[in-house]
Design a protein around this motif. Structure first.
Motif, PDB file in Angstrom:
ATOM      1  N   ILE A 137       2.247 -19.618  -6.691  1.00  0.00           N
ATOM      2  CA  ILE A 137       1.132 -19.139  -7.520  1.00  0.00           C
ATOM      3  C   ILE A 137      -0.098 -18.884  -6.650  1.00  0.00           C
ATOM      4  O   ILE A 137      -0.831 -17.907  -6.868  1.00  0.00           O
ATOM      5  CB  ILE A 137       0.843 -20.153  -8.641  1.00  0.00           C
TER       6      ILE A 137
ATOM      7  N   GLU B 245       0.929 -22.095 -15.913  1.00  0.00           N
ATOM      8  CA  GLU B 245       2.200 -21.527 -15.452  1.00  0.00           C
ATOM      9  C   GLU B 245       1.945 -20.149 -14.866  1.00  0.00           C
ATOM     10  O   GLU B 245       0.921 -19.506 -15.147  1.00  0.00           O
ATOM     11  CB  GLU B 245       3.205 -21.428 -16.591  1.00  0.00           C
ATOM     12  N   ALA B 246       2.856 -19.685 -14.032  1.00  0.00           N
ATOM     13  CA  ALA B 246       2.659 -18.450 -13.282  1.00  0.00           C
ATOM     14  C   ALA B 246       2.396 -17.249 -14.181  1.00  0.00           C
ATOM     15  O   ALA B 246       1.572 -16.387 -13.864  1.00  0.00           O
ATOM     16  CB  ALA B 246       3.884 -18.191 -12.403  1.00  0.00           C
TER      17      ALA B 246
ATOM     18  N   ALA C  80       6.164 -18.033  -8.162  1.00  0.00           N
ATOM     19  CA  ALA C  80       5.572 -16.928  -8.931  1.00  0.00           C
ATOM     20  C   ALA C  80       6.179 -15.614  -8.478  1.00  0.00           C
ATOM     21  O   ALA C  80       5.491 -14.592  -8.367  1.00  0.00           O
ATOM     22  CB  ALA C  80       4.065 -16.923  -8.757  1.00  0.00           C
TER      23      ALA C  80
ATOM     24  N   ILE D  74       5.637 -11.628 -10.056  1.00  0.00           N
ATOM     25  CA  ILE D  74       4.407 -11.500 -10.841  1.00  0.00           C
ATOM     26  C   ILE D  74       3.688 -10.207 -10.455  1.00  0.00           C
ATOM     27  O   ILE D  74       3.456  -9.936  -9.274  1.00  0.00           O
ATOM     28  CB  ILE D  74       3.484 -12.707 -10.598  1.00  0.00           C
TER      29      ILE D  74
END
Length: 526
Positions: free
Chosen positions: A4, A134-135, A170, A173
């Motif tokens: 992240i 959370e991501a 992550a 993303i």
């Protein structure tokens, strides 16, 4: 695996962030994991308050959000003052911090940098504060922040990431990029405003900080109507030396008389704050009765009554109003005369001492045309906020109005210099205020930010001393001993010189600018 912390850097790049200001710590190490490989420049202040002020100066000079990385607890609390200044002056600022591991939050177990409720504290000063758990939340919360910056009245936003969340995966993303614009001005409101403009015989425009990037339509409207343009401190630089410009504070009696005489007032991007409109605290400012207000914020419009309220970006609203008025509108015949008389009366109204201090600022302007002058709370800045005509839109800003954070100038000037590297940048600060953030000289050196620090050394807090004497209080605590600023600058490897008065200031400024490096000019005054 992408964490992240790494994804955060990638997402900031996608939002066109090119600079972050921050001091790393054990609670933010993971946020730095991807920074060295990115295109984002990291600037290290000497105090987290400096990180916030640098982000503020960067945002004001560039028009884009300033970003700060700070640690949990004391790093974030150190930044609150800068966030308060940004909130007061509608400056887009994104503060990203760590916070303790999720299972420990609110337990009071005595962990390092622990606060009872960090996010709850930040919600009191930020436009919003969000904890990433959370991501999948990260793209959305960044999109929300940047959409707010571009579509409504900006200010500081806080995002915190717990230390146990920063290290989570992550992968995959992607940024959520939105092109959110302010609301379009209401057509009926524009039509009614145009009708009022057509009927007005003594129109007037009040320009605030929200209009500082709308000079072209503002000037055309003023000329179309024949309306003098009164500028608050944050609007200075608009219509430089224009015959309709009134670069003077509405706290002055001459300016108030001009406003009271107007039969229509168009207020563009101004909140009518007391530090601009009632600086002497005499209660003498009266809100105009026939008033058109233009502001990007619905909350701001709701705070003051108006004949017509138009929620929109100032530039867009002014263009719409110009289009509705058309070219057949005959300007009032005496606008230039009213503006000229007010300029003369306003300058005569301030004391000879204040006039001399204003001339010191004019020396800086004329020696370095097109400069950005970032002020602190010091005598010549107070004087120039009353009356001063700058030559660059958005090129005059300071912390001597609104929130009024002393020590703002040095760090904010560094941010401005990095945002607009081609412009001369001058920090105008006092010997008292400079000592609040004096170590940021080192940050200027590290970042090769060519800020010229002009220190008005009157050996104390003279503005406060004067306030005490005015109300019969024997001055106490207003004479902190200043250091030798030139020797301190030289200790950092920064060139410096000392002047007795402003007689040779112009030459010193030109020498400083020619170096292309940070420079200190100390002016000793009685």
């Amino acid at each position: 695996m992408t964490t992240i912390g790494e994804a955060l850097i990638t997402l900031l790049e996608a939002h066109d962030v090119d600079t972050v200001f921050g001091i790393p710590g054990v609670h933010t190490v993971e946020l730095y994991r991807g920074l060295a490989r990115s295109k984002i420049r990291h600037v290290t202040p000497r105090h987290e308050q400096g990180a916030g002020f640098m982000a503020d100066g960067y945002a004001r000079a560039s028009g884009r959000p300033g970003v700060a990385f700070v640690i949990t607890g004391p790093g974030l609390t150190n930044t609150i003052t800068a966030m308060g200044q940004a909130r007061a002056d509608s400056v887009p600022m994104l503060v990203i911090s760590g916070v303790n591991a999720t299972p420990t939050l609110g337990k009071g177990l005595g962990h390092l940098h622990e606060l009872p409720d960090q996010r709850g504290m930040m919600e009191k000063v930020a436009l919003f504060s969000h904890r990433v758990t959370e991501a999948g939340e990260l793209p959305g919360v960044l999109a929300r922040a940047f959409a707010l910056f571009s579509s409504s009245r900006p200010g500081p936003v806080h995002i915190e990431i717990p230390t146990d969340i920063m290290v989570k995966p992550a992968d995959g993303i992607a940024a959520l990029l939105t092109n959110v614009a302010p609301p379009e001005p209401d057509a009926a409101a524009i039509a009614e405003a145009a009708r009022l403009c057509a009927a007005a015989r003594r129109p007037l425009i009040l320009a605030g900080g929200g209009a500082r990037r709308a000079e072209a339509p503002l000037q055309r409207l003023a000329e179309r109507l024949g309306a003098p343009v009164v500028q608050t401190a944050n609007a200075r630089g608009l219509l430089h030396r224009h015959s309709l410009a009134v670069p003077a504070s509405p706290s002055l009696k001459a300016v108030r008389a001009l406003i009271a005489d107007a039969d229509l007032v168009i207020a563009a991007g101004t909140e009518f704050g007391p530090t601009d409109y009632d600086g002497y605290g005499d209660g003498g400012f009266v809100l105009p009765t026939n008033l058109i207000r233009i502001d990007i914020g619905a909350d701001q419009l709701a705070r003051r009554p108006a004949t017509i309220s138009i929620q929109a970006d100032c530039g867009v609203a002014l263009e719409a109003l110009l289009s509705e008025i058309g070219r057949d509108q005959a300007p009032s015949g005496d606008g230039q005369a009213r503006a000229a008389a007010t300029r003369q009366a306003a300058f005569a109204e301030i004391s000879p001492g204040l006039q001399a201090q204003t001339r010191a600022v004019e020396v800086i302007r004329d020696a370095l045309p097109g400069s950005i002058i970032v002020g602190d709370s010091t005598q010549p800045v107070y004087a120039a906020n009353l009356y001063y005509d700058h030559d660059r839109p958005g090129g005059w800003f300071n912390a001597a109005t609104g929130f009024g954070a002393l020590g703002y100038g040095p760090a904010a000037a560094i941010g401005a210099a990095l945002a607009v590297p081609d412009a001369p940048v001058v920090c105008l600060t006092g010997d008292g205020g400079f000592q609040f953030t004096l170590p940021e000289l080192g940050a200027a050196l590290d970042a090769a930010a060519p800020v010229i620090f002009v220190v008005w050394n009157n050996r104390g807090y003279r503005e406060i001393e004067t306030s005490m004497l005015d109300v019969g209080v024997e001055p106490v605590g207003v004479s902190p001993a200043p250091p030798d600023f030139c020797k301190l600058a030289e200790a950092y490897g920064i060139a410096a010189e000392r002047l007795a008065g402003i007689g040779h200031l112009a030459d010193a400024l030109k020498r400083a600018r020619a170096t292309g490096l940070p420079y200190v000019i100390e002016i000793t005054v009685d």
